[in-house]
Design a protein around this motif. Structure first.
Motif, PDB file in Angstrom:
ATOM      1  N   LEU A  66       3.212 -18.320 -80.583  1.00  0.00           N
ATOM      2  CA  LEU A  66       2.919 -17.504 -81.741  1.00  0.00           C
ATOM      3  C   LEU A  66       4.174 -16.912 -82.373  1.00  0.00           C
ATOM      4  O   LEU A  66       4.171 -16.574 -83.548  1.00  0.00           O
ATOM      5  N   ILE A  67       5.231 -16.803 -81.608  1.00  0.00           N
ATOM      6  CA  ILE A  67       6.499 -16.273 -82.114  1.00  0.00           C
ATOM      7  C   ILE A  67       7.405 -17.446 -82.428  1.00  0.00           C
ATOM      8  O   ILE A  67       7.684 -18.284 -81.575  1.00  0.00           O
ATOM      9  N   LYS A  68       7.841 -17.515 -83.670  1.00  0.00           N
ATOM     10  CA  LYS A  68       8.704 -18.617 -84.100  1.00  0.00           C
ATOM     11  C   LYS A  68      10.086 -18.480 -83.469  1.00  0.00           C
ATOM     12  O   LYS A  68      10.652 -17.387 -83.425  1.00  0.00           O
ATOM     13  N   PRO A  69      10.658 -19.601 -82.958  1.00  0.00           N
ATOM     14  CA  PRO A  69      12.025 -19.548 -82.420  1.00  0.00           C
ATOM     15  C   PRO A  69      13.010 -19.127 -83.512  1.00  0.00           C
ATOM     16  O   PRO A  69      12.869 -19.505 -84.669  1.00  0.00           O
ATOM     17  N   GLY A  70      13.985 -18.319 -83.136  1.00  0.00           N
ATOM     18  CA  GLY A  70      14.986 -17.857 -84.099  1.00  0.00           C
ATOM     19  C   GLY A  70      14.483 -16.751 -84.991  1.00  0.00           C
ATOM     20  O   GLY A  70      14.980 -16.557 -86.098  1.00  0.00           O
ATOM     21  N   SER A  71      13.485 -16.010 -84.542  1.00  0.00           N
ATOM     22  CA  SER A  71      12.939 -14.913 -85.331  1.00  0.00           C
ATOM     23  C   SER A  71      14.025 -13.882 -85.595  1.00  0.00           C
ATOM     24  O   SER A  71      14.819 -13.543 -84.716  1.00  0.00           O
ATOM     25  N   SER A  72      14.096 -13.380 -86.834  1.00  0.00           N
ATOM     26  CA  SER A  72      15.169 -12.456 -87.211  1.00  0.00           C
ATOM     27  C   SER A  72      14.977 -11.056 -86.644  1.00  0.00           C
ATOM     28  O   SER A  72      15.942 -10.331 -86.465  1.00  0.00           O
ATOM     29  N   ASN A  73      13.771 -10.647 -86.348  1.00  0.00           N
ATOM     30  CA  ASN A  73      13.509  -9.305 -85.843  1.00  0.00           C
ATOM     31  C   ASN A  73      13.168  -9.388 -84.352  1.00  0.00           C
ATOM     32  O   ASN A  73      12.019  -9.583 -83.969  1.00  0.00           O
ATOM     33  N   GLY A  81       9.746  -8.956 -79.588  1.00  0.00           N
ATOM     34  CA  GLY A  81       9.590  -8.468 -78.216  1.00  0.00           C
ATOM     35  C   GLY A  81       8.325  -7.656 -78.029  1.00  0.00           C
ATOM     36  O   GLY A  81       7.661  -7.769 -76.993  1.00  0.00           O
ATOM     37  N   VAL A  82       7.963  -6.854 -79.017  1.00  0.00           N
ATOM     38  CA  VAL A  82       6.724  -6.067 -78.943  1.00  0.00           C
ATOM     39  C   VAL A  82       5.518  -6.994 -78.951  1.00  0.00           C
ATOM     40  O   VAL A  82       4.578  -6.833 -78.154  1.00  0.00           O
ATOM     41  N   LEU A  98       1.130  -9.724 -76.004  1.00  0.00           N
ATOM     42  CA  LEU A  98       0.515 -10.973 -75.568  1.00  0.00           C
ATOM     43  C   LEU A  98       0.495 -11.063 -74.042  1.00  0.00           C
ATOM     44  O   LEU A  98      -0.506 -11.491 -73.453  1.00  0.00           O
ATOM     45  N   HIS A  99       1.582 -10.659 -73.426  1.00  0.00           N
ATOM     46  CA  HIS A  99       1.652 -10.679 -71.959  1.00  0.00           C
ATOM     47  C   HIS A  99       0.610  -9.728 -71.361  1.00  0.00           C
ATOM     48  O   HIS A  99      -0.102 -10.092 -70.414  1.00  0.00           O
ATOM     49  N   ALA A 100       0.517  -8.510 -71.914  1.00  0.00           N
ATOM     50  CA  ALA A 100      -0.452  -7.536 -71.407  1.00  0.00           C
ATOM     51  C   ALA A 100      -1.882  -8.052 -71.576  1.00  0.00           C
ATOM     52  O   ALA A 100      -2.717  -7.899 -70.672  1.00  0.00           O
TER      53      ALA A 100
END
Length: 159
Positions: free
Chosen positions: A79-86, A91-92, A97-99
């Motif tokens: 769901l998180i694109k590689p190379g995300s700028s933020n 991380g949040v 997602l982990h929780a």
């Protein structure tokens, strides 16, 4: 000594809160400590599905199947694109997602702890189908990036 391992309760006595002695009958539910087969089970919640029949038992099994399936989807999603700028926001989201995945996995574990054979089988089936669709090579286009060069057949448990 014979122990009845059915879901029937036992009568108990207690004192009332005002100090007077009174007889109160409470049903205490017996928890199975070995696998059993049958539709009269309690899964995750008190008296659910209980003795409400095969339809409610099937609904409970479907719920456990979906939970196990979602655990596998969350384990292999991107769901998180590689190379995300933020990085902070990524991380949040990753932490949430982990929780969610851990919480769902614990719910599946607690359902299996009902020791009902059907619940165990649908939990395994949900994990199996989820892995087949999201984690195995069957539906992957690029097999080089599947496991990042690891020799293991299983991907790491991360999103």
């Amino acid at each position: 000594m014979y122990h009845d391992h059915g879901m029937e309760g036992m009568a108990s006595t207690s004192q009332s809160t005002n100090g007077t002695s009174g007889m109160h009958h409470h049903k205490m539910m017996m928890m199975h400590m070995t696998f059993f087969w049958g539709i009269n089970a309690e899964i995750l919640f008190s008296r659910w599905p209980g003795r409400r029949g095969a339809g409610m038992y099937a609904l409970a099994l479907g719920f456990v199947f979906v939970l196990a399936f979602l655990v596998e989807w969350l384990s292999h999603c991107r769901l998180i694109k590689p190379g995300s700028s933020n990085n902070v926001m990524a991380g949040v989201v990753q932490t949430l997602l982990h929780a969610t995945r851990v919480g769902l996995a614990y719910l599946v574990m607690l359902a299996v702890m009902s020791f009902n054979g059907g619940v165990f089988l649908v939990a395994v089936a949900g994990h199996t189908l989820g892995f087949l669709l999201f984690g195995s090579r069957v539906f992957k286009k690029n097999t080089e990036t599947l496991f990042d060069g690891n020799a293991s057949d299983l991907p790491p448990m991360s999103c």
